[in-house]
Design a protein around this motif. Structure first.
Motif, PDB file in Angstrom:
ATOM      1  N   LEU A  38       0.835  -1.191   0.000  1.00 52.27           N
ATOM      2  CA  LEU A  38       0.000   0.000   0.000  1.00 52.27           C
ATOM      3  C   LEU A  38       0.874   1.247   0.000  1.00 52.27           C
ATOM      4  O   LEU A  38       1.906   1.294   0.686  1.00 52.27           O
ATOM      5  CB  LEU A  38      -0.902   0.010   1.240  1.00 52.27           C
ATOM      6  N   THR A  39       0.468   2.248  -0.771  1.00 56.19           N
ATOM      7  CA  THR A  39       1.239   3.499  -0.833  1.00 56.19           C
ATOM      8  C   THR A  39       0.751   4.435   0.273  1.00 56.19           C
ATOM      9  O   THR A  39      -0.060   5.328   0.050  1.00 56.19           O
ATOM     10  CB  THR A  39       1.085   4.167  -2.210  1.00 56.19           C
ATOM     11  N   LEU A  40       1.266   4.200   1.475  1.00 54.12           N
ATOM     12  CA  LEU A  40       0.881   4.992   2.634  1.00 54.12           C
ATOM     13  C   LEU A  40       2.015   5.918   3.032  1.00 54.12           C
ATOM     14  O   LEU A  40       3.193   5.589   2.858  1.00 54.12           O
ATOM     15  CB  LEU A  40       0.533   4.078   3.812  1.00 54.12           C
ATOM     16  N   ALA A  41       1.660   7.072   3.575  1.00 58.26           N
ATOM     17  CA  ALA A  41       2.666   7.987   4.104  1.00 58.26           C
ATOM     18  C   ALA A  41       3.413   7.299   5.247  1.00 58.26           C
ATOM     19  O   ALA A  41       2.837   6.487   5.979  1.00 58.26           O
ATOM     20  CB  ALA A  41       2.005   9.273   4.590  1.00 58.26           C
ATOM     21  N   ASP A  42       4.699   7.646   5.411  1.00 57.27           N
ATOM     22  CA  ASP A  42       5.535   6.969   6.420  1.00 57.27           C
ATOM     23  C   ASP A  42       4.930   7.040   7.813  1.00 57.27           C
ATOM     24  O   ASP A  42       4.847   6.044   8.530  1.00 57.27           O
ATOM     25  CB  ASP A  42       6.936   7.591   6.432  1.00 57.27           C
ATOM     26  N   GLY A  43       4.496   8.239   8.226  1.00 50.48           N
ATOM     27  CA  GLY A  43       3.934   8.391   9.561  1.00 50.48           C
ATOM     28  C   GLY A  43       2.654   7.602   9.736  1.00 50.48           C
ATOM     29  O   GLY A  43       2.422   6.979  10.774  1.00 50.48           O
TER      30      GLY A  43
END
Length: 502
Positions: free
Chosen positions: A398-403
């Motif tokens: 999944l392309t999720l933001a790091d935080g």
């Protein structure tokens, strides 16, 4: 006494120079020179006076006192006769510009000193806003910043009646829930776009009426109603060549825009504000980096010392068991039972320390993503706790933001630890899914369950999970019934969870 030694009055001395010479001197003087009749009506103003009072063709016949604007002037006067009638001569110097420049220079110096001194980022920005007001004609100044999670935050403001507007203002808090693009477009009439490359400052002469007519800023404009303002000046704040907010100046009614000197002053203060925001973000990044480095160091030290020692202990205990078998010693005797307990304890401790190391440095999260990291965490817990834990989710990362990814991992991990510590479950499942515009993580178990409404002294896990979910704007739902297991659901809008580059 020679012919050139005749004693003449100052007027005769001036007349001897000729009218052309005198006219040239008056026209080129740096001081303003005006002549008024006995009724104070202007009959003449030199170019320096016209710069302050206005064009001569509009000044003739006007009352001199009423023609003088509200500025800092040093004035002297005398009387003369013209065509036998008394006239007044006023000679003045405008001190407004030099004193404004001095105030501006002092304000810039103080702003720079505050950047180098102690204080939080918001404190520094509030002081910069105050310098903008005190060093110019501005009636108020506000600095608006969009944070790294693309959420709106007012960082600092100042007006004559006090701090002006800020995070605690009800109108501002109402705006904070609005999509950031809509709010910035409404406040700047579309002149500034978050995330774009910074442009030149924008001047909106009728900013007040624009705000009052826009549903996004109507209530906010009402908050500024007590101030006598009309025009707005908006200067973008940038970090890494991307707009992250803007520096807003509110000018008094009757002033359509800033002077060239004021605009240069505002630009300099906006640069200082950008530096303050950048410093604050770099400080946060540095702290986060230091935490990650410390976690990695602890994980490495635990692996190199405690983990290796426990592994060796397990091998030695197992070797002792084999030696007893070869020696034909009683396998059911006290020594054999003690060795078996030692093997079990050392294996359990080794599984515990490996799980702890994984918690400190979940390399799979950075390298393979959320689902892969949860699968490895589940495998470690299953081996250690004898609970069958399965993880189901998209095979593609999944392309999720790091935080966001880290918080979702920590939430699921905390839920799984609650399962093995309190649920007495045999089976637990983790499902990661994307549907209906949401990223959803569900953790279910077949354990003993509990009453969510009952007070549980000493248990703070659920409140910690709720706080962590709130950080990323996720919804946390815990459903459970005594004897029927527990389900933990974490839901987050996909737009908020996406990495900015995706």
């Amino acid at each position: 006494m020679g012919p050139d030694c005749t004693v003449r009055s100052p007027v005769e001395e001036a007349a001897a120079l000729g009218v052309g010479v005198l006219a040239e001197l008056v026209a080129g003087a740096r001081e303003g020179i005006t002549i008024v009749d006995s009724e104070r009506r202007l009959v003449y103003a030199n170019p320096a006076a016209c710069e302050v009072l206005g064009p001569l063709e509009q000044l003739r016949g006007q009352d001199f006192i009423e023609s003088v604007p509200k500025r800092e002037l040093v004035c002297s006067s005398t009387t003369i006769e013209i065509d036998g009638r008394p006239h007044g001569v006023a000679i003045f110097r405008d001190l407004t510009g030099p004193r404004d420049a001095t105030r501006s220079a002092v304000a810039l110096a103080q702003a720079a000193a505050q950047l180098a001194g102690a204080g939080s980022g918001s404190d520094v920005l509030a002081r910069i806003a105050r310098h903008a007001v005190e060093g110019s004609r501005a009636v108020s100044c506000g600095i608006t910043v969009v944070d790294e999670e693309n959420k709106l935050a007012s960082a600092g403001a100042y007006g004559p009646a006090g701090p002006g507007y800020g995070e605690t203002n009800p109108a501002w808090m109402a705006l904070a829930g609005t999509p950031v693009d809509h709010v910035i477009a409404a406040m700047t009439a579309g002149m500034i776009t978050i995330g774009d490359a910074p442009r030149k400052p924008a001047v909106l002469p009728d900013a007040r009426s624009v705000w009052e007519a826009n549903p996004f800023t109507k209530d906010f404009a009402a908050n500024l109603h007590p101030m006598d303002w009309q025009a707005g000046v908006y200067i973008p704040l940038a970090w890494e060549n991307k707009v992250i907010g803007f520096f807003a100046i509110f000018l008094p009614s009757g002033v359509a825009g800033p002077s060239e000197e004021e605009l240069a002053f505002y630009n300099a203060l906006a640069d200082q504000a950008s530096v303050a925001v950048t410093n604050a973000r770099l400080a946060v990044n540095a702290r986060q980096g230091a935490i990650l480095l410390e976690r990695a160091r602890l994980a490495r030290d635990l692996h190199d010392s405690v983990s290796q020692a426990l592994f060796s202990m397990t091998m030695h205990a197992r070797g002792a068991q084999l030696s007893m078998t070869r020696a034909g010693l009683d396998q059911d005797g006290p020594l054999s039972r003690s060795l078996a307990e030692l093997v079990g304890l050392s294996r359990g401790a080794l599984a515990e320390i490996r799980a702890l190391i994984f918690e400190l440095r979940p390399a799979a999260l950075a390298e393979e993503g959320l689902v892969a990291a949860l699968r490895k965490q589940a495998a470690a817990l299953s081996a250690r706790e004898q609970v069958a834990i399965t993880v189901d989710g998209p095979e593609q990362r999944l392309t999720l933001a790091d935080g966001v990814e880290d918080h979702l991992y920590r939430l699921a991990s905390e839920a799984l630890h609650n399962v093995v510590r309190h649920a007495a479950a045999d089976v637990a499942t983790v499902n990661v899914e994307v549907q209906a515009g949401l990223v959803r993580v569900l953790i279910r178990d077949d354990g003993v369950g509990f009453d969510p409404e009952a007070a549980r002294a000493g248990h703070i896990g659920l409140s910690t999970m709720a706080e962590r979910a709130g950080v990323i704007g996720a919804d946390l739902l815990v459903t459970s019934t005594p004897g029927a297991g527990t389900t933990v659901t974490v839901s987050l809008p996909l737009l908020a969870a996406r990495s900015p580059s995706s």
